[in-house]
Enzyme design. Structure first.
Site, PDB file in Angstrom:
ATOM      1  N   ASN A 149       2.029 -18.395  33.506  1.00 22.58           N
ATOM      2  CA  ASN A 149       2.385 -17.802  34.801  1.00 22.58           C
ATOM      3  C   ASN A 149       3.165 -16.489  34.713  1.00 22.58           C
ATOM      4  OD1 ASN A 149       4.635 -19.248  33.929  1.00 22.58           O
ATOM      5  ND2 ASN A 149       5.293 -19.736  36.000  1.00 22.58           N
ATOM      6  N   GLU A 245      12.168 -24.735  28.195  1.00 17.32           N
ATOM      7  CA  GLU A 245      12.235 -24.216  29.570  1.00 17.32           C
ATOM      8  C   GLU A 245      11.088 -24.869  30.328  1.00 17.32           C
ATOM      9  OE1 GLU A 245      14.555 -22.257  30.692  1.00 17.32           O
ATOM     10  OE2 GLU A 245      15.451 -21.411  28.893  1.00 17.32           O
ATOM     11  N   CYS A 279       8.170 -21.338  38.115  1.00 16.02           N
ATOM     12  CA  CYS A 279       8.877 -22.581  37.789  1.00 16.02           C
ATOM     13  C   CYS A 279      10.008 -22.866  38.782  1.00 16.02           C
ATOM     14  CB  CYS A 279       9.417 -22.510  36.372  1.00 16.02           C
ATOM     15  SG  CYS A 279      10.331 -20.994  36.063  1.00 16.02           S
TER      16      CYS A 279
HETATM   17  P1  TAP Z   1       1.570 -25.978  29.792  1.00 17.02           P
HETATM   18  O1  TAP Z   1       0.265 -26.559  30.124  1.00 17.02           O
HETATM   19  O2  TAP Z   1       2.681 -26.883  29.433  1.00 17.02           O
HETATM   20  O3  TAP Z   1       1.290 -24.922  28.618  1.00 17.02           O
HETATM   21  C1  TAP Z   1       2.319 -24.130  28.088  1.00 17.02           C
HETATM   22  C2  TAP Z   1       1.951 -23.697  26.678  1.00 17.02           C
HETATM   23  O4  TAP Z   1       1.927 -24.850  25.830  1.00 17.02           O
HETATM   24  C3  TAP Z   1       0.556 -23.069  26.569  1.00 17.02           C
HETATM   25  O5  TAP Z   1       0.587 -22.036  25.621  1.00 17.02           O
HETATM   26  C4  TAP Z   1      -0.275 -24.236  26.076  1.00 17.02           C
HETATM   27  O6  TAP Z   1      -1.439 -23.838  25.386  1.00 17.02           O
HETATM   28  C5  TAP Z   1       0.706 -24.871  25.114  1.00 17.02           C
HETATM   29  N1  TAP Z   1       0.367 -26.234  24.713  1.00 17.02           N
HETATM   30  C6  TAP Z   1      -0.422 -27.137  25.351  1.00 17.02           C
HETATM   31  N2  TAP Z   1      -0.462 -28.281  24.636  1.00 17.02           N
HETATM   32  C7  TAP Z   1       0.305 -28.101  23.535  1.00 17.02           C
HETATM   33  C8  TAP Z   1       0.662 -28.906  22.414  1.00 17.02           C
HETATM   34  N3  TAP Z   1       0.221 -30.159  22.278  1.00 17.02           N
HETATM   35  N4  TAP Z   1       1.486 -28.387  21.474  1.00 17.02           N
HETATM   36  C9  TAP Z   1       1.956 -27.132  21.583  1.00 17.02           C
HETATM   37  N5  TAP Z   1       1.648 -26.314  22.622  1.00 17.02           N
HETATM   38  C10 TAP Z   1       0.841 -26.794  23.588  1.00 17.02           C
HETATM   39  O7  TAP Z   1       2.124 -25.082  31.008  1.00 17.02           O
HETATM   40  P2  TAP Z   1       1.373 -23.993  31.876  1.00 17.02           P
HETATM   41  O8  TAP Z   1       0.390 -24.672  32.782  1.00 17.02           O
HETATM   42  O9  TAP Z   1       0.919 -22.867  31.035  1.00 17.02           O
HETATM   43  O10 TAP Z   1       2.604 -23.421  32.741  1.00 17.02           O
HETATM   44  C11 TAP Z   1       3.090 -24.096  33.864  1.00 17.02           C
HETATM   45  C12 TAP Z   1       4.325 -24.898  33.557  1.00 17.02           C
HETATM   46  O11 TAP Z   1       5.299 -24.071  32.933  1.00 17.02           O
HETATM   47  C13 TAP Z   1       4.994 -25.433  34.804  1.00 17.02           C
HETATM   48  O12 TAP Z   1       5.410 -26.755  34.575  1.00 17.02           O
HETATM   49  C14 TAP Z   1       6.184 -24.508  34.980  1.00 17.02           C
HETATM   50  O13 TAP Z   1       7.241 -25.060  35.703  1.00 17.02           O
HETATM   51  C15 TAP Z   1       6.566 -24.237  33.575  1.00 17.02           C
HETATM   52  N6  TAP Z   1       7.356 -23.006  33.483  1.00 17.02           N
HETATM   53  C16 TAP Z   1       8.694 -23.101  33.238  1.00 17.02           C
HETATM   54  C17 TAP Z   1       9.459 -21.947  33.190  1.00 17.02           C
HETATM   55  C18 TAP Z   1      10.930 -22.033  32.893  1.00 17.02           C
HETATM   56  S1  TAP Z   1      11.665 -20.686  32.421  1.00 17.02           S
HETATM   57  N7  TAP Z   1      11.582 -23.133  32.976  1.00 17.02           N
HETATM   58  C19 TAP Z   1       8.867 -20.710  33.386  1.00 17.02           C
HETATM   59  C20 TAP Z   1       7.507 -20.662  33.637  1.00 17.02           C
HETATM   60  C21 TAP Z   1       6.748 -21.816  33.667  1.00 17.02           C
HETATM   61  P3  TAP Z   1      -2.875 -23.842  26.151  1.00 17.02           P
HETATM   62  O14 TAP Z   1      -2.749 -22.813  27.228  1.00 17.02           O
HETATM   63  O15 TAP Z   1      -3.817 -23.493  25.070  1.00 17.02           O
HETATM   64  O16 TAP Z   1      -3.067 -25.225  26.707  1.00 17.02           O
END
Ligand code: TAP
Length: 469
Positions: A149, A245, A279
């Protein structure tokens, strides 16, 4: 684009399409990295960490500062890349690129400030004649796993402090949005970073994540993403430092003395920016029963005024969601809430990746739309009777990343600041606000550790204690 592994830009026979979420067109491809690429990246990053250890703080500052100058020249391209791969509206894409440059500037400055402290050992019963001080040393190789995001600024929040602190960093960007991260790598190399101090492996997290996060040569993991993936990473990480995070379902509380127009303005901005995929997006508005109807009347036309469409067009305020199943999920949760007695005031429709900005009233705190992370363009409103009920509702969640309260009463504001379980508390603005220099991170299931370059360099270093006898 190619990925950057082992000090080289490399292709693979298998690639992944990077899609424009608005129209599904292919904007580029990236290699599908695998476990052997991760192994190459880690071995190379170990050499990169040795190269970083030979640089002085001033030299690290100079490289990062030069990177910010190159970013300045490329801000428009970076902003457009963010919008094309992520789907946020172009003003937000440009805004993220500018913030990313600021994050790198702050990181460059921190490279000059890494210090220890003198420990007054002669205050100990056995310390007379001893002199003690602490040193901060880099962790070594840092893995930076980032979400879709904020595909540039959240990468900078890990890469900037990681390099400033003298580490080598391996980036694993989100598969939906790898291009911004790869462009940052190009910039860092042009700025003179040692060739093996940065690596960027593209590929699916579920297939390469364990090889990266479970490897003992990685000394620090900095992850931003969902709670589920964060928990999984912690389970495979073993004995290494981790920063997490994670997600949230941020509450915005409206007390009876609030300026209703200001609250409505803030909710329209902080509930729907990046189609709610932030987030700290305002997901739950908790409104005093004394102003509940007035607040909904004030917010409704503001939500209806949000133009949806192609995010590259300047007039558009809300673009597509990243993936169609996510838009379907948002729609299902709204339907489930309506089935349980909630009311759609405006919006509610979905087509493909596009979900209409939606306002839902009479939400019960136990509905999914309130108690889980929605991560989409909908805001639910719930009524409360008094301040204790408002605080109890705000805290009735496992998350705790950002919370907001609107009130003119300083005692109420301070009661929220003390009693609401949240990493950030905003008084008289919505839940989405961040200056990149401030400490940022959640409580409870929203994670552990803080970002913001000054705080992240602490997380990206180890402390040593030196005693001269
Ligand atoms: P995720 O699906 O959790 O993916 C985040 C990252 O983790 C991606 O690079 C993903 O790769 C990778 N990943 C997936 N499975 C993994 C594994 N088994 N081992 C290691 N890495 C793995 O999140 P998203 O959909 O990209 O982002 C949305 C989420 O991020 C929301 O829950 C949001 O709240 C959170 N977020 C939090 C913050 C802060 S600062 N707290 C900021 C922004 C977003 P792939 O893309 O290849 O699956």
């Amino acid at each position: 684009m190619k990925m950057y592994v082992g000090g080289k830009w490399i292709d693979k026979s298998e690639t992944i399409d990077v899609l424009n979420p608005f129209d599904g067109s292919v904007i580029d491809t990236v290699p599908r990295g695998d476990a052997s690429d991760v192994d190459t990246a880690i071995a190379s990053a170990e050499r990169g960490a040795e190269a970083m250890a030979t640089l002085s703080g001033y030299e690290r500052y100079t490289i990062l500062h030069r990177a910010t100058e190159i970013m300045e020249e490329r801000l428009e391209d970076l902003g457009r890349t963010i919008t094309l791969e992520e789907g946020k509206v172009i003003a937000e894409g440009r805004g993220e690129a500018a913030r990313a440059q600021e994050t790198m500037t702050l990181s460059a400055e921190e490279a000059k400030r890494l210090g220890g402290e003198v420990v007054p050992l002669d205050g100990a019963s056995n310390g007379a004649g001893k002199f003690g001080f602490t040193l901060r040393v880099p962790c070594g190789v840092v893995a930076a796993v980032t979400p879709f995001n904020f595909p540039l600024n959240l990468v900078c929040h890990k890469v900037g402090p990681g390099l400033a602190a003298g580490n080598a960093v391996i980036v694993k960007p989100a598969t939906d949005t790898p291009l911004s991260a790869l462009k940052l790598v190009e910039i860092l190399l042009e700025a003179g970073l040692p060739a093996e101090a940065i690596q960027c492996v593209t590929g699916s997290g579920s297939s390469i994540g364990d090889s990266l996060c479970g490897d003992p040569r990685i000394r620090k993991i900095s992850f931003t993403g969902s709670k589920e993936v964060g928990e999984h990473i912690c389970s495979v990480a073993g004995l290494k430092k981790v920063t997490m995070e994670l997600g949230s379902n941020a509450p915005l509380i409206v007390m009876e003395d609030a300026d209703i127009d200001r609250v409505a303005d803030a909710t329209a901005v902080t509930g729907f920016a990046n189609a709610g995929q932030v987030c700290i997006s305002t997901q739950r508005v908790l409104a005093s029963e004394k102003i509940y109807g007035d607040f909904i009347d004030a917010l409704t036309p503001r939500v209806e005024a949000l133009i949806t469409g192609n995010p590259i067009e300047e007039s558009v305020k809300v673009g597509p969601m990243i993936r169609e199943p996510d838009a379907e999920r948002v729609n299902d949760w709204i339907d489930e809430a309506v089935g349980g007695g909630a009311r759609v005031v405006t919006g509610g429709a979905r087509e493909g990746h596009m979900h209409q900005p939606t306002l839902v009233a009479d939400v019960d705190p136990d509905m999914k739309i309130s108690c889980d992370e929605l991560f989409g363009p909908a805001v639910g409103v719930t009524k409360f009777s008094d301040i204790d009920a408002a605080i109890e509702m705000a805290n009735r969640t496992n998350y705790g990343l950002s919370a907001a309260v609107f009130t003119q009463n300083i005692d109420w504001a301070m009661a929220f600041a003390h009693r609401v379980q949240s990493g950030s508390i905003h008084v008289n603005w919505g839940t989405v606000w961040r200056a990149d220099l401030m400490p940022y991170g959640g409580l409870k299931d929203s994670g552990m550790g803080k970002e913001g370059p000054k705080y992240a360099v602490e997380e990206m270093t180890e402390m040593k204690m030196v005693v001269i006898h």
